[in-house]
Design an enzyme around this catalytic site. Structure first.
Site, mmCIF file in Angstrom:
data_model
loop_
_atom_site.group_PDB
_atom_site.id
_atom_site.type_symbol
_atom_site.label_atom_id
_atom_site.label_comp_id
_atom_site.label_asym_id
_atom_site.label_seq_id
_atom_site.Cartn_x
_atom_site.Cartn_y
_atom_site.Cartn_z
ATOM 1 N N HIS A 1 -3.522 -4.980 0.361
ATOM 2 C CA HIS A 1 -3.079 -5.497 1.645
ATOM 3 C C HIS A 1 -2.856 -6.888 1.543
ATOM 4 C CE1 HIS A 1 -2.380 -1.618 3.746
ATOM 5 N NE2 HIS A 1 -3.783 -1.380 2.991
ATOM 6 N N GLU B 1 -1.449 -8.904 3.249
ATOM 7 C CA GLU B 1 -1.351 -9.337 4.659
ATOM 8 C C GLU B 1 -2.782 -10.052 5.120
ATOM 9 O OE1 GLU B 1 -0.825 -6.312 3.929
ATOM 10 O OE2 GLU B 1 -1.406 -4.960 5.318
ATOM 11 N N CYS C 1 0.956 -1.016 -0.206
ATOM 12 C CA CYS C 1 0.058 0.056 -0.086
ATOM 13 C C CYS C 1 0.890 1.309 0.012
ATOM 14 C CB CYS C 1 -1.021 -0.056 1.203
ATOM 15 S SG CYS C 1 -2.546 1.004 0.829
HETATM 16 N N1 GLN Z 1 -2.040 6.952 2.796
HETATM 17 C C1 GLN Z 1 -1.963 6.033 1.390
HETATM 18 C C2 GLN Z 1 -3.450 6.314 1.069
HETATM 19 O O1 GLN Z 1 -4.304 6.725 1.276
HETATM 20 C C3 GLN Z 1 -1.635 4.680 1.799
HETATM 21 C C4 GLN Z 1 -2.712 3.842 2.493
HETATM 22 C C5 GLN Z 1 -2.274 2.736 3.238
HETATM 23 O O2 GLN Z 1 -0.930 2.502 2.964
HETATM 24 N N2 GLN Z 1 -3.212 1.989 3.697
HETATM 25 O O3 GLN Z 1 -3.450 5.831 -0.279
#
Ligand code: GLN
Length: 534
Positions: free
Chosen positions: A507, A509, A381
């Site tokens: 994600h 994970e 992410c």
């Molecule tokens: N802050 C980033 C976004 O909003 C990444 C978000 C995250 O890592 N969950 O896109």
């Protein structure tokens, strides 16, 4: 349908979630279909708006619900696929009651905690029982018995057992039996008092799970049984697990937890076959190799902030006969000391998700160090956005390239706001959330690791790879190897010329299981092992 409610006493952080999840594992291995869920007494509608400092990781479900991290344990310890129905907070309860009141649903009545709030809570349990296929629903109640905000939940459960029949309900109380060093003794009084509190409310636990640093002897078990009014077999010792949390179901089984619970619910179940689970635990505890991964983040001192990532590394490690030791590195320390000083001895660099500007420059330095030194890199992410920024700045020479999240005035916004996010003002549940499809590019590393053309992965973000930089980046050697089905959103980037440099907008994970490690974690771990041995 059978119902198990897990409450906690004396102190928080007793591993109630782990105990509930472990019971889920055991009952599933005895052939039951198990659904686990959590009731959280706080007033936030969901934990999505809370800082990891308050709450640890926010766990995202397939349907996009942002939930308590205990739901991560539930999904990893059982085969249940949970939904937004499975994490109820006081915030949701009151939101719904107030909406009904405004609509006039209460027909002029005074709206009160009893019966309206308690009805709402019971209604959710019935809804889960109707909509989800299960033989047993295990519900963990967050907080500690005696908390003011937990009372409506406990009162609702007291009523609930009368409605569905006491024979179909089992209360389990997880409690602390502290060791007083000066006296050299384990003490039962706090447990007696917290069970007394429950009985005052009209709830009589059939089982008490006693967290303790020392084994409980027979006398102590007898005393706990008598004062807490549970049968002696209902006193379950739960010592700290020495090596891995996956030992917990095995230990609790040895103590007879699943047997006593089954008996108290009138269930005649076969013994569980835990051979495979044991084999998994054995692989976690006795690996042939060990690698070191640097997790470079902002909430590194918090054990719980990246819970699912640490678990996913454990799963992938077990599959590769390789212990994965996590070196937690604060991104800001990299800014101070330089990447080489902190990353010199690691076999891999992992950058987890995150929000806000603090520490991002340190993460960018870490990504650069991994890329330039052929150290396996895995970005999740924010970790993909960081990799993109780093590549733009240092390979494509796009000076001051950044995400507009961190620098709204950057000359090269290589990470920009998702189109759908432009008019969103409310913070709660408003990101791009939950499961979305990703199409994989033939011949890419991602395609090879997944072994299929299309995958479903869980998301939680507002920003995206800016497509107008795609050509520049691809020409310089960054491959966009996964996209949304319409091709507009970059979901995975990788550097084919690097031993392992892969980063994803989602994600992974949240979908790794002990016996089914996530393919990308698996690939990353293999690359770390190759780095280590090479
Ligand atoms: N802050 C980033 C976004 O909003 C990444 C978000 C995250 O890592 N969950 O896109």
């Amino acid at each position: 349908m059978k119902y198990i409610f897990v409450t906690g006493g004396v102190v928080s952080s007793l591993g109630k979630g782990l105990a509930a999840a472990s019971l889920g594992t055991l009952l599933e291995h005895r052939g039951l279909k198990v659904v686990l869920q959590k009731f959280d007494p706080y007033l936030n509608v969901d934990p999505g708006t809370m800082s990891p400092f308050q709450h640890g990781e926010v766990y995202v479900l397939d349907d996009g619900a942002e939930t308590d991290l205990d739901l991560g344990h539930y999904e990893r310890f059982t085969s249940a696929n949970l939904s937004k129905l499975n994490n109820l907070t006081s915030g949701q309860v009151y939101e719904s009651v107030i909406r009904k009141e405004r609509r006039g649903d209460y027909l002029g009545k005074t709206v009160q905690v009893i019966p309206h709030v308690t009805d709402e809570i019971k209604g959710r349990i019935h809804e889960v029982a109707e909509k989800m296929e299960a033989d047993v629903i295990i519900t963990e109640i967050g907080g500690t018995t005696g908390d003011i905000e937990g009372l409506p939940f406990l009162e609702a459960l007291r009523q609930f057992q009368d409605e569905v029949g006491h024979e179909n309900v089992a209360f389990i109380h997880v409690t602390l039996v502290p060791f007083i060093k000066a006296a050299g003794e384990l003490k039962t009084k706090p447990t007696q008092q917290s069970v007394a509190k429950l009985r005052e409310i009209g709830i009589a636990p059939k089982v008490i799970i006693c967290r303790s640093e020392h084994p409980l002897d027979d006398d102590l078990r007898g005393k706990l049984a008598m004062f807490c009014n549970v049968p002696r077999e209902g006193v379950i010792q739960f010592l700290d697990v020495a090596d891995t949390i996956y030992e917990a179901p095995l230990k609790l089984h040895e103590e007879g937890l699943d047997a006593v619970v089954a008996r108290s619910l009138g269930l005649d179940l076969p013994e569980p076959d835990l051979t495979e689970w044991k084999a998994f635990v054995d692989r976690v505890v006795h690996p042939a190799h060990r690698v070191k991964v640097a997790v470079v983040g902002k909430y590194i001192e918090l054990q719980d902030a990246y819970k699912s990532i640490y678990e996913s590394l454990t799963h992938a490690g077990a599959a590769n006969n390789c212990g994965v030791d996590v070196v937690r590195i604060d991104a800001e320390d990299i800014q101070k000391a330089g990447a080489a000083a902190l990353l010199d001895a690691v076999d891999g660099v992992l950058i987890p998700g995150g929000f806000g500007d603090r520490g991002t420059e340190g993460k960018i330095l870490a990504a650069r160090y991994a890329r330039e030194n052929d150290i396996p890199y895995f970005g999740l992410c924010l970790g993909m956005q960081i990799a993109t920024i780093e590549f733009a700045r240092n390979v494509c020479h796009l000076d001051k390239a950044n995400s507009i999240e961190f620098d709204p005035d950057t000359p090269h916004p290589v990470i920009c706001l998702l189109e759908e996010q432009r008019d969103i003002r409310e913070k709660g549940a408003s990101m791009r959330l939950g499961t979305w499809k990703t199409q994989l590019r033939a011949g890419s590393r991602a395609r090879e690791l997944y072994g299929r053309d299309e995958v479903n992965e869980r998301h939680r973000h507002r920003y995206e790879f800016n497509d107008s930089y795609k050509e520049t980046m691809e020409n310089a050697g960054l491959l966009i190897s996964g996209t949304s089905p319409d091709g507009t959103l970059a979901e995975i980037v990788e550097i084919p010329a690097h031993p392992f440099f892969l980063a994803v907008q989602f994600h992974p994970e949240f979908q790794s299981k002990p016996k089914h490690p996530h393919p990308l974690f698996d690939g990353f771990t293999q690359a770390m092992l190759a780095h280590h041995l090479g």
